[in-house]
Design a protein around this motif. Sequence first.
Motif, mmCIF file in Angstrom:
data_model
loop_
_atom_site.group_PDB
_atom_site.id
_atom_site.type_symbol
_atom_site.label_atom_id
_atom_site.label_comp_id
_atom_site.label_asym_id
_atom_site.label_seq_id
_atom_site.Cartn_x
_atom_site.Cartn_y
_atom_site.Cartn_z
ATOM 1 N N LEU A 168 -28.048 12.406 23.833
ATOM 2 C CA LEU A 168 -27.359 13.600 23.355
ATOM 3 C C LEU A 168 -27.774 14.863 24.102
ATOM 4 C CD1 LEU A 168 -27.637 12.876 19.519
ATOM 5 C CD2 LEU A 168 -25.691 12.415 21.027
ATOM 6 N N TYR A 224 -27.750 17.986 26.400
ATOM 7 C CA TYR A 224 -26.676 18.781 26.975
ATOM 8 C C TYR A 224 -26.587 18.499 28.480
ATOM 9 C CZ TYR A 224 -26.560 21.518 22.640
ATOM 10 O OH TYR A 224 -26.450 21.916 21.330
ATOM 11 N N ALA A 229 -33.422 26.433 20.159
ATOM 12 C CA ALA A 229 -32.441 25.371 20.348
ATOM 13 C C ALA A 229 -33.094 24.135 20.947
ATOM 14 C CB ALA A 229 -31.321 25.846 21.274
ATOM 15 N N SER A 263 -32.744 20.645 23.155
ATOM 16 C CA SER A 263 -31.999 20.345 24.379
ATOM 17 C C SER A 263 -30.893 19.324 24.135
ATOM 18 C CB SER A 263 -32.950 19.805 25.447
ATOM 19 O OG SER A 263 -33.602 18.646 24.958
ATOM 20 N N THR A 264 -30.805 18.803 22.911
ATOM 21 C CA THR A 264 -29.737 17.862 22.556
ATOM 22 C C THR A 264 -28.780 18.508 21.559
ATOM 23 O OG1 THR A 264 -30.774 16.878 20.592
ATOM 24 C CG2 THR A 264 -31.426 15.986 22.745
ATOM 25 N N SER A 265 -27.640 17.876 21.400
ATOM 26 C CA SER A 265 -26.631 18.352 20.441
ATOM 27 C C SER A 265 -26.804 17.716 19.067
ATOM 28 C CB SER A 265 -25.228 18.028 20.970
ATOM 29 O OG SER A 265 -25.080 16.612 21.126
ATOM 30 N N ARG A 281 -26.415 20.234 16.252
ATOM 31 C CA ARG A 281 -25.486 21.356 16.452
ATOM 32 C C ARG A 281 -24.451 21.461 15.347
ATOM 33 N NH1 ARG A 281 -20.967 22.536 20.871
ATOM 34 N NH2 ARG A 281 -21.156 24.799 21.001
ATOM 35 N N ASP A 282 -23.850 20.348 14.962
ATOM 36 C CA ASP A 282 -22.790 20.391 13.959
ATOM 37 C C ASP A 282 -23.328 20.614 12.548
ATOM 38 O OD1 ASP A 282 -20.944 19.993 15.946
ATOM 39 O OD2 ASP A 282 -20.718 17.839 15.585
ATOM 40 N N GLN A 287 -25.831 28.944 15.016
ATOM 41 C CA GLN A 287 -25.575 28.580 16.412
ATOM 42 C C GLN A 287 -25.662 29.798 17.330
ATOM 43 O OE1 GLN A 287 -22.068 26.246 17.142
ATOM 44 N NE2 GLN A 287 -22.403 24.910 15.387
ATOM 45 N N ILE A 338 -26.136 28.564 21.212
ATOM 46 C CA ILE A 338 -25.386 27.336 21.455
ATOM 47 C C ILE A 338 -23.948 27.416 20.952
ATOM 48 C CG2 ILE A 338 -27.450 25.883 21.459
ATOM 49 C CD1 ILE A 338 -26.642 24.941 18.625
ATOM 50 N N LEU A 363 -21.916 27.399 25.093
ATOM 51 C CA LEU A 363 -22.922 26.881 26.012
ATOM 52 C C LEU A 363 -22.766 27.401 27.438
ATOM 53 C CD1 LEU A 363 -23.087 23.198 24.735
ATOM 54 C CD2 LEU A 363 -24.796 24.996 24.404
#
Length: 355
Positions: free
Chosen positions: A111, A113, A304, A306-308, A311-312, A319, A324, A327
């Motif tokens: 995952l 980015y 943040a 380094s993966t998503s 994020r959701d 965010q 993020i 991006l």
Amino acid sequence: MYRRDLLRTALAGAALGALGPASRAFAATDILWMTWENLAKDDYLAPFFAANDVALTKTFIGTDDEQFAKLRAGGASSVDLITPGLDKVEFYTASGLLQPIDFDKVPNAALLYDTFKKTPLGKVDGETYGIPFYWGINPIVYRADLMDEEPDWSVFFEGDKYNGKLAMRDYALEGIMIAAMYLGIPESEMFDLDDAQLAEVKKVLMIQKSKLRTYWNSIGDLTNLFATGEVVCAFSWVPPYYDLRAKGIDMGMAKPKEGVIGWCDTIAVPKGVEGERLDATFKLVDYLLGPDYGKMLAVGGPYAQSTSAARDMLSAEEQEKIFISDLSIMDSFVWKKNPPRYNEWVALWNEVKAS
């Protein structure tokens, strides 16, 4: 084993702390993480310990250089996980201190980015030795109630109004990068400055020194200086902006058009970690790149991953805080790199400070 136990005893004596509930005092596996204090908070890691029969000893670093020196002096045989800057991993690999990341044991790495998947930093001969972990920017933070307008890098080199109320981090790499951005030196030349450019950098850094209240090392100390008004503007990490706004102080954050320094730290496993300790260490690495840790880091940092992974799970405001929501902002960052003449940079920086 004696050497490892000896180091653990010394670390405990330095108030570096063990993680995990008391019931895990005799956990099957005990690993040691050398990291920044803000990354190893008990609540960030509690879900990991609830699900794994692992105990963690943590030791905190003040600089990446300090971490590297400790490992090169023999600490690598006693530490299971470290947190080097993405731009610093090459020093560790050149000294034979790290082993490659086993991605089969770190599924959350899928995952990452794209920026971090594609970076050549942290890699040697196609193997990843430092996997991007968390990232952000170091902006200008300022007391909006005590300054006339949003500052840019020139505030540290021009004018007299804020003399004695400015602060700069005591770090040669970033300090010289900022001077280079102020002078208009392009990023393509910034990390390989020639003699003439270094002379110009030194000249403006001497001017800067005359304007500073302090060179800071502790972000807590800088936050206190902001709170009392002794410092009104600083090259800073992000937390003072949010911490002091939460206390009702009108803070501002500036991202100069000349460039903003982007940074990324990695997680890396020293050579010699093996067996159950290695398996437990990679479990922790996977957790650190996963959603539970990522959400808590975003809300509590705010930083943040380094993966998503998380994020959701974050609101639009959350965010936005950790950059993020869009991006593409990464495209404007000046990412730190290792200057070939860095020893000369450090010497120049120390000469300026001692003047």
